[in-house]
Design a protein around this motif. Structure first.
Motif, mmCIF file in Angstrom:
data_model
loop_
_atom_site.group_PDB
_atom_site.id
_atom_site.type_symbol
_atom_site.label_atom_id
_atom_site.label_comp_id
_atom_site.label_asym_id
_atom_site.label_seq_id
_atom_site.Cartn_x
_atom_site.Cartn_y
_atom_site.Cartn_z
ATOM 1 N N CYS A 62 -90.851 70.552 -57.935
ATOM 2 C CA CYS A 62 -90.786 69.290 -57.627
ATOM 3 C C CYS A 62 -90.287 68.315 -59.097
ATOM 4 N N ALA A 63 -89.461 67.407 -58.963
ATOM 5 C CA ALA A 63 -88.925 66.745 -60.032
ATOM 6 C C ALA A 63 -89.437 65.426 -60.634
ATOM 7 N N LEU A 64 -90.552 65.109 -59.831
ATOM 8 C CA LEU A 64 -91.223 63.922 -60.027
ATOM 9 C C LEU A 64 -92.296 63.818 -61.214
ATOM 10 N N LEU A 65 -91.958 63.211 -62.266
ATOM 11 C CA LEU A 65 -92.639 63.586 -63.570
ATOM 12 C C LEU A 65 -93.628 62.461 -63.889
ATOM 13 N N LEU A 66 -94.642 62.561 -64.744
ATOM 14 C CA LEU A 66 -95.437 61.616 -64.879
ATOM 15 C C LEU A 66 -95.040 60.777 -66.237
ATOM 16 N N THR A 67 -94.076 59.700 -65.718
ATOM 17 C CA THR A 67 -93.380 58.943 -66.714
ATOM 18 C C THR A 67 -94.225 57.745 -66.778
ATOM 19 N N PRO A 68 -93.895 56.994 -68.074
ATOM 20 C CA PRO A 68 -94.841 55.736 -68.372
ATOM 21 C C PRO A 68 -95.146 54.764 -67.215
ATOM 22 N N ARG A 90 -95.302 55.469 -64.201
ATOM 23 C CA ARG A 90 -96.360 56.101 -63.335
ATOM 24 C C ARG A 90 -97.773 56.148 -63.969
ATOM 25 N N GLN A 91 -97.746 56.240 -65.366
ATOM 26 C CA GLN A 91 -98.892 56.288 -66.037
ATOM 27 C C GLN A 91 -99.673 55.066 -65.815
ATOM 28 N N TRP A 96 -99.312 52.985 -63.552
ATOM 29 C CA TRP A 96 -99.497 52.752 -62.073
ATOM 30 C C TRP A 96 -101.168 53.327 -61.812
ATOM 31 N N LEU A 97 -101.239 54.571 -62.419
ATOM 32 C CA LEU A 97 -102.598 55.185 -62.501
ATOM 33 C C LEU A 97 -103.397 54.471 -62.958
ATOM 34 N N ALA A 98 -103.361 54.009 -64.032
ATOM 35 C CA ALA A 98 -104.278 53.237 -65.035
ATOM 36 C C ALA A 98 -104.691 51.880 -64.078
ATOM 37 N N GLN A 99 -103.843 51.326 -63.388
ATOM 38 C CA GLN A 99 -104.217 50.298 -62.516
ATOM 39 C C GLN A 99 -104.990 50.706 -61.493
ATOM 40 N N LEU A 100 -104.744 51.701 -61.028
ATOM 41 C CA LEU A 100 -105.482 52.306 -59.788
ATOM 42 C C LEU A 100 -106.822 52.536 -60.370
ATOM 43 N N ASP A 101 -107.177 53.071 -61.427
ATOM 44 C CA ASP A 101 -108.207 53.426 -62.092
ATOM 45 C C ASP A 101 -109.264 52.137 -62.162
ATOM 46 N N LEU A 102 -108.696 50.887 -62.235
ATOM 47 C CA LEU A 102 -109.132 49.675 -62.425
ATOM 48 C C LEU A 102 -109.830 49.155 -60.932
ATOM 49 N N ASN A 103 -108.752 49.660 -60.055
ATOM 50 C CA ASN A 103 -109.036 49.023 -58.645
ATOM 51 C C ASN A 103 -108.600 49.914 -57.633
ATOM 52 N N GLN A 115 -102.435 64.155 -48.321
ATOM 53 C CA GLN A 115 -102.641 62.629 -48.254
ATOM 54 C C GLN A 115 -102.420 61.813 -49.465
ATOM 55 N N LEU A 116 -103.009 62.483 -50.513
ATOM 56 C CA LEU A 116 -102.799 62.054 -51.895
ATOM 57 C C LEU A 116 -101.340 61.962 -52.265
ATOM 58 N N TRP A 117 -100.646 63.022 -52.059
ATOM 59 C CA TRP A 117 -99.116 62.870 -52.126
ATOM 60 C C TRP A 117 -98.377 61.879 -51.448
ATOM 61 N N HIS A 118 -98.952 61.719 -50.143
ATOM 62 C CA HIS A 118 -98.198 60.612 -49.441
ATOM 63 C C HIS A 118 -98.630 59.337 -49.865
ATOM 64 N N PHE A 119 -99.572 59.097 -50.358
ATOM 65 C CA PHE A 119 -99.822 57.830 -51.063
ATOM 66 C C PHE A 119 -98.847 57.499 -52.294
ATOM 67 N N PHE A 120 -98.843 58.675 -52.924
ATOM 68 C CA PHE A 120 -97.904 58.407 -54.247
ATOM 69 C C PHE A 120 -96.443 58.108 -53.716
ATOM 70 N N LEU A 121 -96.009 58.681 -52.833
ATOM 71 C CA LEU A 121 -94.541 58.717 -52.395
ATOM 72 C C LEU A 121 -94.574 57.196 -51.868
ATOM 73 N N GLN A 122 -95.411 56.778 -50.984
ATOM 74 C CA GLN A 122 -95.243 55.611 -50.309
ATOM 75 C C GLN A 122 -95.237 54.361 -51.421
ATOM 76 N N GLN A 123 -96.012 54.790 -52.578
ATOM 77 C CA GLN A 123 -96.141 53.488 -53.579
ATOM 78 C C GLN A 123 -95.067 53.680 -54.652
ATOM 79 N N ASP A 124 -94.326 54.452 -54.825
ATOM 80 C CA ASP A 124 -93.728 54.693 -55.932
ATOM 81 C C ASP A 124 -92.257 53.851 -55.818
ATOM 82 N N PRO A 125 -91.892 53.035 -56.825
ATOM 83 C CA PRO A 125 -90.867 52.228 -56.566
ATOM 84 C C PRO A 125 -89.324 53.131 -56.470
ATOM 85 N N GLU A 126 -89.512 54.212 -57.102
ATOM 86 C CA GLU A 126 -88.223 55.023 -57.061
ATOM 87 C C GLU A 126 -88.082 55.782 -55.906
#
Length: 302
Positions: A29-35, A37-38, A40-47, A69-80
């Protein structure tokens, strides 16, 4: 949120190109942890409300479904990403030929992608006496001995990820306006070997050294193994806690070494399924994890 980050961005279990099972056109899978996405994860950690709402729509006690389900959430949320379909079943001659775990469009690459997902846990069988430390894919089995790494790779790389090549899949792909697919795999999980093998770092062929090799110990060696760890407490992990490293306060869930031994003895008097344990440091963070197996493992349930 830690489970989400681990599921999507932890290192893959194997380097697929180094296994004899994979074909050149199948990639990690070529979907890397870019800044972004980091962030986005930090924002989720707050809410975490959006993630919790997503998970609440399909409550599950099955680890594989939770992982998806965790993957589906990421793929639905990611703007790319544009998630086009998931768990899309393909019928052929009155039977289900297979299903696409995820079909998505990557705006950055301008390509459609078929992504197969898997999370697995394999324990290395004890090597024969006098053998070297090299291991084959078939030497790594699931906790209940009904799963095997070579068979899982065969199914994943020579059947599941090739579903888009089958004529029966073409009508579904055409309805989604998908002309051609990139084939990607996200295989995550943990590997465990007996402590005697640990210094040799003897992973299976294609083992990704970015993934730590953990240990499994038979119950009768539990105390001596715990003595080698610098753990303050232990935690027995339910299957839904098997993804990311745990972090917890010292509560009723944490166990001393003595309590761990007693609780494990009670479990194995009634059940033969291995137990997943997290060793915790003073901060309640997981420092390592290991399986406790029955003394007769792996002969049982084979």
């Amino acid at each position: 949120m830690r489970d989400l980050a681990w599921a999507c961005f932890s290192p893959p279990l194997l380097n697929l190109g180094q296994t004899t099972t994979s074909a050149p056109e199948i990639t990690q899978c070529a979907l890397l942890l870019t800044p972004p996405r980091q962030a986005w994860l930090a924002q989720l950690d707050l809410n975490a409300a959006p993630l919790m709402t997503h998970l609440s729509r399909r409550p599950t006690h099955r680890l594989g479904i939770y992982f998806e389900q965790l993957w589906h959430f990421f793929l639905q949320q990611d703007p790319e990403i544009e998630l086009l379909a998931h768990n899309l079943a393909i019928q052929h001659q009155g039977r289900t030929l297979g299903e696409f775990d995820c079909l998505y469009y990557c705006h950055r690459r301008e390509r459609h992608v078929h992504l197969e997902l898997a999370v697995k846990y394999f324990l290395r069988l004890p090597p024969p006496r006098g053998s070297d430390f090299a291991s084959a894919l078939s030497d790594w089995v699931g906790p209940d001995n009904r799963d095997r790494l070579d068979l899982k790779l065969e199914q994943l790389l020579r059947r599941q990820i090739l579903l888009g090549d089958h004529p029966a899949a073409q009508p579904a792909l055409q309805s989604l306006k998908i002309p051609k697919l990139i084939k990607e795999v996200a295989l995550k999980g943990y590997l465990f070997q007996a402590p005697a093998n640990a210094p040799c770092n003897a992973g299976p062929p294609g083992y990704n050294h970015d993934c730590r090799l953990h240990s499994w110990v038979p119950f009768n060696q539990l105390e001596s193994y715990c003595d080698t760890l610098k753990a303050v407490d232990y935690m027995l992990l339910s299957k839904m806690q098997w993804l990311s490293p745990v972090q917890c306060e010292r509560t009723a869930e944490t166990l001393t070494k003595h309590a761990l031994k007693n609780q494990s003895a009670k479990h194995f008097s009634q059940d033969s399924y291995p137990l997943m344990i997290a060793a915790l440091n003073e901060s309640g963070r997981e420092s390592s994890r290991f399986f406790i197996t029955p003394n007769t493992w792996p002969q049982i349930n084979r």
